[in-house]
Design a protein around this motif. Structure first.
Motif, PDB file in Angstrom:
ATOM      1  N   ALA A  17       0.843  -1.201   0.000  1.00  0.00           N
ATOM      2  CA  ALA A  17       0.000   0.000   0.000  1.00  0.00           C
ATOM      3  C   ALA A  17       0.875   1.248   0.000  1.00  0.00           C
ATOM      4  CB  ALA A  17      -0.931  -0.003   1.214  1.00  0.00           C
ATOM      5  N   ILE A 314      -5.902  -5.664  -2.868  1.00  0.00           N
ATOM      6  CA  ILE A 314      -6.494  -4.993  -1.698  1.00  0.00           C
ATOM      7  C   ILE A 314      -5.638  -3.813  -1.271  1.00  0.00           C
ATOM      8  CG2 ILE A 314      -7.054  -5.264   0.752  1.00  0.00           C
ATOM      9  CD1 ILE A 314      -7.778  -8.198   0.099  1.00  0.00           C
ATOM     10  N   SER A 315      -4.307  -3.998  -1.314  1.00  0.00           N
ATOM     11  CA  SER A 315      -3.409  -2.894  -0.941  1.00  0.00           C
ATOM     12  C   SER A 315      -3.560  -1.718  -1.906  1.00  0.00           C
ATOM     13  CB  SER A 315      -1.955  -3.382  -0.914  1.00  0.00           C
ATOM     14  OG  SER A 315      -1.466  -3.630  -2.216  1.00  0.00           O
ATOM     15  N   ILE A 318      -6.675   0.221  -1.086  1.00  0.00           N
ATOM     16  CA  ILE A 318      -6.428   1.079   0.082  1.00  0.00           C
ATOM     17  C   ILE A 318      -5.571   2.282  -0.315  1.00  0.00           C
ATOM     18  CG2 ILE A 318      -5.275   1.185   2.340  1.00  0.00           C
ATOM     19  CD1 ILE A 318      -5.958  -1.816   2.650  1.00  0.00           C
ATOM     20  N   ALA A 319      -4.612   2.043  -1.202  1.00  0.00           N
ATOM     21  CA  ALA A 319      -3.645   3.090  -1.562  1.00  0.00           C
ATOM     22  C   ALA A 319      -4.253   4.211  -2.393  1.00  0.00           C
ATOM     23  CB  ALA A 319      -2.477   2.457  -2.317  1.00  0.00           C
ATOM     24  N   ALA A 322      -5.922   7.089  -0.438  1.00  0.00           N
ATOM     25  CA  ALA A 322      -4.896   7.757   0.367  1.00  0.00           C
ATOM     26  C   ALA A 322      -3.975   8.587  -0.518  1.00  0.00           C
ATOM     27  CB  ALA A 322      -4.087   6.715   1.139  1.00  0.00           C
TER      28      ALA A 322
END
Length: 379
Positions: A17, A314-315, A318-319, A322
Protein backbone atom coordinates in the motif's frame (compact mmCIF):
# COMPACT_ATOMS: atom_id res chain seq x y z
CA UNK A 1 -4.95 -19.21 9.63
CA UNK A 2 -2.65 -18.53 12.54
CA UNK A 3 -2.07 -15.12 14.08
CA UNK A 4 1.48 -15.13 12.69
CA UNK A 5 0.17 -15.61 9.15
CA UNK A 6 -2.32 -12.77 9.64
CA UNK A 7 0.52 -10.55 10.80
CA UNK A 8 2.72 -11.52 7.86
CA UNK A 9 -0.02 -10.85 5.33
CA UNK A 10 -0.89 -7.60 7.08
CA UNK A 11 2.71 -6.41 6.85
CA UNK A 12 2.93 -7.31 3.16
CA UNK A 13 -0.37 -5.54 2.50
CA UNK A 14 0.87 -2.44 4.35
CA UNK A 15 4.19 -2.46 2.49
CA UNK A 16 2.56 -2.65 -0.93
CA UNK A 17 0.00 0.00 0.00
CA UNK A 18 2.87 2.36 0.88
CA UNK A 19 4.70 1.39 -2.32
CA UNK A 20 1.55 2.03 -4.40
CA UNK A 21 1.05 5.44 -2.76
CA UNK A 22 4.64 6.37 -3.54
CA UNK A 23 4.39 5.15 -7.15
CA UNK A 24 1.21 7.19 -7.67
CA UNK A 25 2.88 10.19 -6.01
CA UNK A 26 5.97 9.89 -8.20
CA UNK A 27 3.96 9.72 -11.42
CA UNK A 28 1.71 12.58 -10.27
CA UNK A 29 4.68 14.77 -9.36
CA UNK A 30 6.38 14.04 -12.69
CA UNK A 31 3.24 15.00 -14.57
CA UNK A 32 2.84 18.21 -12.55
CA UNK A 33 6.45 19.31 -13.03
CA UNK A 34 6.24 18.57 -16.77
CA UNK A 35 2.99 20.54 -16.88
CA UNK A 36 4.63 23.54 -15.18
CA UNK A 37 7.61 23.46 -17.53
CA UNK A 38 5.24 23.46 -20.53
CA UNK A 39 2.94 26.16 -19.15
CA UNK A 40 2.70 29.15 -21.46
CA UNK A 41 4.23 32.07 -19.56
CA UNK A 42 2.64 34.61 -21.88
CA UNK A 43 5.97 35.87 -23.15
CA UNK A 44 8.92 34.50 -25.10
CA UNK A 45 11.79 33.60 -22.74
CA UNK A 46 13.89 31.86 -25.38
CA UNK A 47 17.14 33.44 -26.63
CA UNK A 48 17.04 36.09 -23.94
CA UNK A 49 19.31 37.10 -21.07
CA UNK A 50 18.65 39.46 -18.17
CA UNK A 51 21.61 41.58 -17.06
CA UNK A 52 21.51 43.03 -13.54
CA UNK A 53 22.37 46.73 -13.25
CA UNK A 54 22.24 49.23 -10.43
CA UNK A 55 19.76 51.50 -12.14
CA UNK A 56 21.97 54.48 -12.99
CA UNK A 57 21.42 56.42 -16.19
CA UNK A 58 25.08 55.99 -17.13
CA UNK A 59 24.95 52.22 -16.85
CA UNK A 60 21.66 51.85 -18.70
CA UNK A 61 22.52 54.12 -21.62
CA UNK A 62 26.09 52.87 -22.20
CA UNK A 63 25.20 49.18 -21.92
CA UNK A 64 22.22 49.38 -24.27
CA UNK A 65 24.21 51.48 -26.74
CA UNK A 66 27.10 48.98 -26.77
CA UNK A 67 24.88 45.94 -27.14
CA UNK A 68 22.86 47.42 -30.00
CA UNK A 69 26.05 47.67 -32.07
CA UNK A 70 26.13 43.87 -32.36
CA UNK A 71 24.03 42.67 -35.35
CA UNK A 72 23.26 39.43 -33.46
CA UNK A 73 21.50 41.39 -30.73
CA UNK A 74 17.89 41.56 -31.90
CA UNK A 75 16.71 44.12 -29.35
CA UNK A 76 17.44 45.49 -25.88
CA UNK A 77 15.06 46.82 -23.26
CA UNK A 78 15.22 48.17 -19.72
CA UNK A 79 12.95 47.02 -16.95
CA UNK A 80 12.58 45.87 -13.37
CA UNK A 81 12.47 42.46 -11.76
CA UNK A 82 8.84 42.61 -10.59
CA UNK A 83 9.96 42.11 -7.01
CA UNK A 84 7.80 44.92 -5.61
CA UNK A 85 4.06 45.44 -5.30
CA UNK A 86 1.87 48.42 -4.59
CA UNK A 87 -1.73 48.92 -3.51
CA UNK A 88 -4.12 49.99 -6.24
CA UNK A 89 -7.85 50.23 -6.51
CA UNK A 90 -10.90 51.11 -8.53
CA UNK A 91 -14.25 51.88 -6.92
CA UNK A 92 -14.64 49.52 -4.00
CA UNK A 93 -12.01 47.11 -5.30
CA UNK A 94 -8.53 47.33 -3.77
CA UNK A 95 -5.67 44.90 -4.29
CA UNK A 96 -1.90 44.54 -4.41
CA UNK A 97 -0.40 44.72 -7.86
CA UNK A 98 3.05 43.80 -9.17
CA UNK A 99 4.67 46.96 -10.37
CA UNK A 100 7.64 47.64 -12.64
CA UNK A 101 9.22 50.41 -14.65
CA UNK A 102 9.80 49.69 -18.35
CA UNK A 103 11.03 51.44 -21.47
CA UNK A 104 9.39 51.57 -24.89
CA UNK A 105 11.18 48.41 -26.11
CA UNK A 106 10.06 46.20 -23.22
CA UNK A 107 6.84 44.92 -24.84
CA UNK A 108 8.63 44.03 -28.07
CA UNK A 109 11.61 42.31 -26.40
CA UNK A 110 9.35 40.24 -24.15
CA UNK A 111 7.10 39.27 -27.02
CA UNK A 112 3.98 40.62 -25.30
CA UNK A 113 0.80 41.49 -27.18
CA UNK A 114 -0.56 45.01 -26.91
CA UNK A 115 -4.28 44.20 -26.88
CA UNK A 116 -5.69 47.70 -26.38
CA UNK A 117 -4.42 51.25 -26.27
CA UNK A 118 -0.84 52.27 -26.89
CA UNK A 119 2.70 51.75 -25.67
CA UNK A 120 4.15 54.04 -23.00
CA UNK A 121 6.06 57.22 -23.84
CA UNK A 122 9.23 56.93 -21.83
CA UNK A 123 9.96 59.81 -19.42
CA UNK A 124 7.02 61.84 -20.76
CA UNK A 125 4.01 59.73 -19.82
CA UNK A 126 2.55 62.07 -17.21
CA UNK A 127 -0.45 64.28 -17.53
CA UNK A 128 -2.30 66.65 -15.25
CA UNK A 129 -6.00 66.49 -14.43
CA UNK A 130 -6.94 69.37 -12.17
CA UNK A 131 -4.45 69.41 -9.32
CA UNK A 132 -3.56 65.71 -9.56
CA UNK A 133 -0.53 64.46 -11.43
CA UNK A 134 -1.25 60.98 -12.79
CA UNK A 135 1.14 58.33 -14.05
CA UNK A 136 0.11 56.55 -17.23
CA UNK A 137 0.32 52.78 -16.95
CA UNK A 138 -0.10 49.66 -19.03
CA UNK A 139 -1.92 46.82 -17.29
CA UNK A 140 -2.50 43.15 -18.00
CA UNK A 141 -5.81 41.32 -18.36
CA UNK A 142 -5.68 40.05 -14.79
CA UNK A 143 -5.59 43.66 -13.60
CA UNK A 144 -8.90 44.34 -15.38
CA UNK A 145 -10.33 41.16 -13.89
CA UNK A 146 -9.39 42.41 -10.42
CA UNK A 147 -11.12 45.75 -10.82
CA UNK A 148 -14.15 43.98 -12.39
CA UNK A 149 -14.34 46.40 -15.30
CA UNK A 150 -15.92 45.12 -18.53
CA UNK A 151 -15.91 48.26 -20.66
CA UNK A 152 -13.13 49.98 -22.57
CA UNK A 153 -10.41 50.51 -19.93
CA UNK A 154 -8.38 53.07 -21.88
CA UNK A 155 -8.40 56.34 -19.94
CA UNK A 156 -9.66 54.71 -16.76
CA UNK A 157 -8.40 56.33 -13.53
CA UNK A 158 -6.91 53.99 -10.91
CA UNK A 159 -6.52 54.99 -7.29
CA UNK A 160 -3.45 54.53 -5.12
CA UNK A 161 -5.33 52.50 -2.52
CA UNK A 162 -4.84 52.91 1.21
CA UNK A 163 -7.03 54.63 3.80
CA UNK A 164 -7.48 57.74 1.68
CA UNK A 165 -7.39 56.57 -1.94
CA UNK A 166 -7.00 59.14 -4.67
CA UNK A 167 -6.55 59.02 -8.42
CA UNK A 168 -2.90 58.27 -9.12
CA UNK A 169 -2.79 56.31 -12.40
CA UNK A 170 -4.40 56.29 -15.81
CA UNK A 171 -4.60 53.20 -18.02
CA UNK A 172 -3.25 53.84 -21.52
CA UNK A 173 -2.75 50.26 -22.68
CA UNK A 174 -3.54 46.60 -22.00
CA UNK A 175 -1.22 43.65 -22.63
CA UNK A 176 -1.85 39.93 -22.41
CA UNK A 177 -1.39 38.11 -19.12
CA UNK A 178 2.16 36.93 -18.49
CA UNK A 179 3.94 35.16 -15.66
CA UNK A 180 7.26 36.79 -14.88
CA UNK A 181 8.07 34.81 -11.73
CA UNK A 182 6.78 31.23 -11.53
CA UNK A 183 3.81 29.31 -12.88
CA UNK A 184 3.38 27.95 -9.34
CA UNK A 185 1.92 31.30 -8.29
CA UNK A 186 -0.24 31.84 -11.35
CA UNK A 187 -1.01 35.13 -13.06
CA UNK A 188 -0.84 38.30 -10.96
CA UNK A 189 -2.24 41.75 -11.76
CA UNK A 190 0.60 43.79 -13.26
CA UNK A 191 1.07 47.51 -13.89
CA UNK A 192 3.86 48.78 -16.14
CA UNK A 193 4.96 52.39 -15.86
CA UNK A 194 7.35 54.43 -17.96
CA UNK A 195 10.71 54.27 -16.23
CA UNK A 196 13.60 56.65 -16.10
CA UNK A 197 17.25 55.63 -16.11
CA UNK A 198 18.06 59.05 -14.72
CA UNK A 199 15.98 58.39 -11.61
CA UNK A 200 17.35 54.87 -11.20
CA UNK A 201 14.08 53.09 -11.98
CA UNK A 202 15.66 50.18 -13.86
CA UNK A 203 17.60 47.20 -12.51
CA UNK A 204 17.46 44.86 -15.50
CA UNK A 205 18.66 44.98 -19.09
CA UNK A 206 16.72 42.42 -21.12
CA UNK A 207 18.66 41.32 -24.18
CA UNK A 208 17.08 39.38 -27.05
CA UNK A 209 19.68 37.72 -29.27
CA UNK A 210 19.71 35.65 -32.45
CA UNK A 211 19.11 31.91 -32.17
CA UNK A 212 22.40 30.03 -31.84
CA UNK A 213 24.24 33.02 -30.40
CA UNK A 214 24.09 31.85 -26.77
CA UNK A 215 27.76 30.77 -26.69
CA UNK A 216 28.89 34.28 -27.66
CA UNK A 217 26.48 36.38 -25.63
CA UNK A 218 28.41 36.26 -22.34
CA UNK A 219 31.53 37.82 -23.88
CA UNK A 220 29.40 40.56 -25.46
CA UNK A 221 27.73 41.30 -22.13
CA UNK A 222 31.12 41.32 -20.42
CA UNK A 223 32.53 43.81 -22.93
CA UNK A 224 29.57 46.14 -22.45
CA UNK A 225 29.69 45.76 -18.65
CA UNK A 226 33.38 46.66 -18.47
CA UNK A 227 32.54 50.00 -20.05
CA UNK A 228 30.62 51.01 -16.92
CA UNK A 229 31.83 48.69 -14.12
CA UNK A 230 35.34 47.40 -14.92
CA UNK A 231 36.00 46.26 -11.32
CA UNK A 232 32.61 44.73 -10.51
CA UNK A 233 31.59 41.18 -11.51
CA UNK A 234 29.09 40.67 -14.30
CA UNK A 235 25.71 39.34 -13.13
CA UNK A 236 23.28 37.94 -15.66
CA UNK A 237 21.06 34.93 -16.29
CA UNK A 238 19.52 33.14 -19.24
CA UNK A 239 15.82 33.77 -18.72
CA UNK A 240 14.65 30.36 -19.94
CA UNK A 241 17.09 28.55 -17.62
CA UNK A 242 16.11 30.86 -14.77
CA UNK A 243 12.44 30.01 -15.25
CA UNK A 244 13.19 26.29 -15.19
CA UNK A 245 15.32 26.70 -12.06
CA UNK A 246 12.29 28.07 -10.19
CA UNK A 247 11.05 24.48 -9.82
CA UNK A 248 14.22 23.24 -8.09
CA UNK A 249 12.38 22.43 -4.86
CA UNK A 250 9.74 20.37 -6.68
CA UNK A 251 12.44 18.50 -8.60
CA UNK A 252 14.32 17.82 -5.37
CA UNK A 253 11.23 16.35 -3.74
CA UNK A 254 10.55 14.32 -6.88
CA UNK A 255 14.03 12.78 -6.57
CA UNK A 256 13.44 12.02 -2.88
CA UNK A 257 10.03 10.43 -3.52
CA UNK A 258 11.41 8.42 -6.47
CA UNK A 259 14.24 7.04 -4.31
CA UNK A 260 11.79 6.21 -1.51
CA UNK A 261 9.53 4.48 -4.04
CA UNK A 262 12.33 2.25 -5.33
CA UNK A 263 13.34 1.31 -1.78
CA UNK A 264 9.72 0.62 -0.77
CA UNK A 265 9.15 -1.59 -3.83
CA UNK A 266 12.33 -3.58 -3.16
CA UNK A 267 11.39 -4.11 0.51
CA UNK A 268 7.83 -5.08 -0.43
CA UNK A 269 9.02 -7.52 -3.09
CA UNK A 270 11.45 -9.14 -0.66
CA UNK A 271 8.64 -9.57 1.87
CA UNK A 272 6.29 -10.93 -0.75
CA UNK A 273 8.94 -13.28 -2.12
CA UNK A 274 9.64 -14.62 1.37
CA UNK A 275 5.93 -15.09 2.00
CA UNK A 276 5.50 -16.86 -1.35
CA UNK A 277 8.40 -19.17 -0.54
CA UNK A 278 6.93 -20.06 2.86
CA UNK A 279 3.50 -20.69 1.34
CA UNK A 280 5.04 -22.89 -1.36
CA UNK A 281 6.85 -24.96 1.25
CA UNK A 282 3.64 -25.42 3.26
CA UNK A 283 1.71 -26.50 0.12
CA UNK A 284 4.46 -28.60 -1.40
CA UNK A 285 2.67 -31.93 -0.92
CA UNK A 286 -0.64 -30.48 -2.21
CA UNK A 287 1.16 -29.26 -5.32
CA UNK A 288 2.82 -32.64 -5.77
CA UNK A 289 -0.57 -34.40 -5.62
CA UNK A 290 -2.17 -31.95 -8.05
CA UNK A 291 0.72 -32.40 -10.46
CA UNK A 292 0.46 -36.20 -10.30
CA UNK A 293 -3.26 -35.88 -11.03
CA UNK A 294 -2.49 -33.93 -14.20
CA UNK A 295 -2.36 -30.26 -13.20
CA UNK A 296 -0.16 -28.21 -15.53
CA UNK A 297 2.62 -25.87 -14.38
CA UNK A 298 0.55 -22.92 -15.65
CA UNK A 299 -2.46 -23.96 -13.54
CA UNK A 300 -0.31 -24.42 -10.46
CA UNK A 301 1.38 -21.04 -10.89
CA UNK A 302 -2.05 -19.42 -11.25
CA UNK A 303 -3.27 -21.15 -8.08
CA UNK A 304 -0.22 -20.09 -6.07
CA UNK A 305 -0.37 -16.52 -7.38
CA UNK A 306 -4.07 -15.99 -6.79
CA UNK A 307 -4.00 -15.36 -3.03
CA UNK A 308 -1.04 -13.00 -3.30
CA UNK A 309 -2.56 -11.12 -6.22
CA UNK A 310 -5.71 -10.59 -4.14
CA UNK A 311 -3.55 -9.30 -1.30
CA UNK A 312 -1.77 -6.78 -3.56
CA UNK A 313 -5.08 -5.78 -5.16
CA UNK A 314 -6.49 -4.99 -1.70
CA UNK A 315 -3.41 -2.89 -0.94
CA UNK A 316 -3.99 -0.97 -4.19
CA UNK A 317 -7.63 -0.32 -3.24
CA UNK A 318 -6.43 1.08 0.08
CA UNK A 319 -3.64 3.09 -1.56
CA UNK A 320 -5.69 4.89 -4.23
CA UNK A 321 -7.86 7.08 -1.92
CA UNK A 322 -4.90 7.76 0.37
CA UNK A 323 -2.69 8.73 -2.60
CA UNK A 324 -5.47 10.94 -3.99
CA UNK A 325 -5.72 12.80 -0.68
CA UNK A 326 -1.98 13.47 -0.40
CA UNK A 327 -1.48 14.29 -4.10
CA UNK A 328 -4.49 16.60 -4.25
CA UNK A 329 -3.28 18.39 -1.11
CA UNK A 330 0.17 18.90 -2.69
CA UNK A 331 -1.32 20.11 -5.96
CA UNK A 332 -3.42 22.69 -4.09
CA UNK A 333 -0.20 24.72 -3.70
CA UNK A 334 -0.12 25.40 -7.45
CA UNK A 335 -2.19 27.93 -9.36
CA UNK A 336 -1.70 25.83 -12.50
CA UNK A 337 -2.13 22.11 -11.85
CA UNK A 338 -2.92 18.86 -13.58
CA UNK A 339 -6.27 17.13 -13.33
CA UNK A 340 -6.14 13.93 -11.32
CA UNK A 341 -7.59 11.64 -13.98
CA UNK A 342 -7.87 7.87 -13.86
CA UNK A 343 -4.52 7.33 -15.59
CA UNK A 344 -2.66 8.86 -12.64
CA UNK A 345 -4.00 6.03 -10.47
CA UNK A 346 -4.62 3.18 -12.92
CA UNK A 347 -1.11 3.11 -14.40
CA UNK A 348 0.72 3.02 -11.02
CA UNK A 349 -1.72 0.37 -9.78
CA UNK A 350 -0.97 -1.88 -12.74
CA UNK A 351 2.76 -1.25 -12.32
CA UNK A 352 2.55 -2.32 -8.67
CA UNK A 353 0.45 -5.38 -9.52
CA UNK A 354 2.82 -6.36 -12.32
CA UNK A 355 5.88 -6.15 -10.05
CA UNK A 356 4.09 -8.16 -7.35
CA UNK A 357 2.87 -10.86 -9.75
CA UNK A 358 6.32 -11.11 -11.34
CA UNK A 359 7.94 -11.48 -7.91
CA UNK A 360 5.53 -14.22 -6.79
CA UNK A 361 5.60 -15.96 -10.16
CA UNK A 362 9.34 -16.58 -9.91
CA UNK A 363 8.88 -18.56 -6.70
CA UNK A 364 5.61 -20.14 -7.85
CA UNK A 365 7.16 -21.36 -11.09
CA UNK A 366 10.09 -22.95 -9.24
CA UNK A 367 7.68 -24.74 -6.90
CA UNK A 368 5.24 -25.82 -9.65
CA UNK A 369 8.07 -27.04 -11.85
CA UNK A 370 9.63 -29.21 -9.11
CA UNK A 371 9.55 -33.00 -9.35
CA UNK A 372 6.42 -34.22 -7.45
CA UNK A 373 8.29 -37.37 -6.42
CA UNK A 374 10.49 -35.27 -4.09
CA UNK A 375 7.49 -33.84 -2.22
CA UNK A 376 5.63 -37.15 -2.00
CA UNK A 377 8.60 -39.39 -1.19
CA UNK A 378 7.81 -39.53 2.52
CA UNK A 379 4.09 -40.19 2.04
Amino acid sequence: MSGKQYLTKGLVLFQFAIAAILVIGTIGMNQQISFLLKTDLGYDDKDMVALNIRGSEKQANIITSELKKDPNIVNVSLGGDFSSATSMGYGEEEFFCMYSAIDTSFIDVMGLQLLQGRNINQNEDLFVRGEDTLSNIIVNQKFLEKIKYDGDPIGLFITSGGDEPKDAYRIVGVVNDFIYTSAKNGVSPIALQAGSAEKGKFNKVNVKYSSGYASEIESKLSDAWKKVEPYSPLSFSFVEEQNRARYFEEKRWRSIITSATIIAIIISCLGLFGMAHLSSQQRQKEIGVRKVLGASVRELVFMLNLSFTKLVAISAIIAIPAAYFFLDDWLSNFAFRIDLGLLVFVVPTFITLFIAVLTVSIQSYRTANANPVDSLRNE
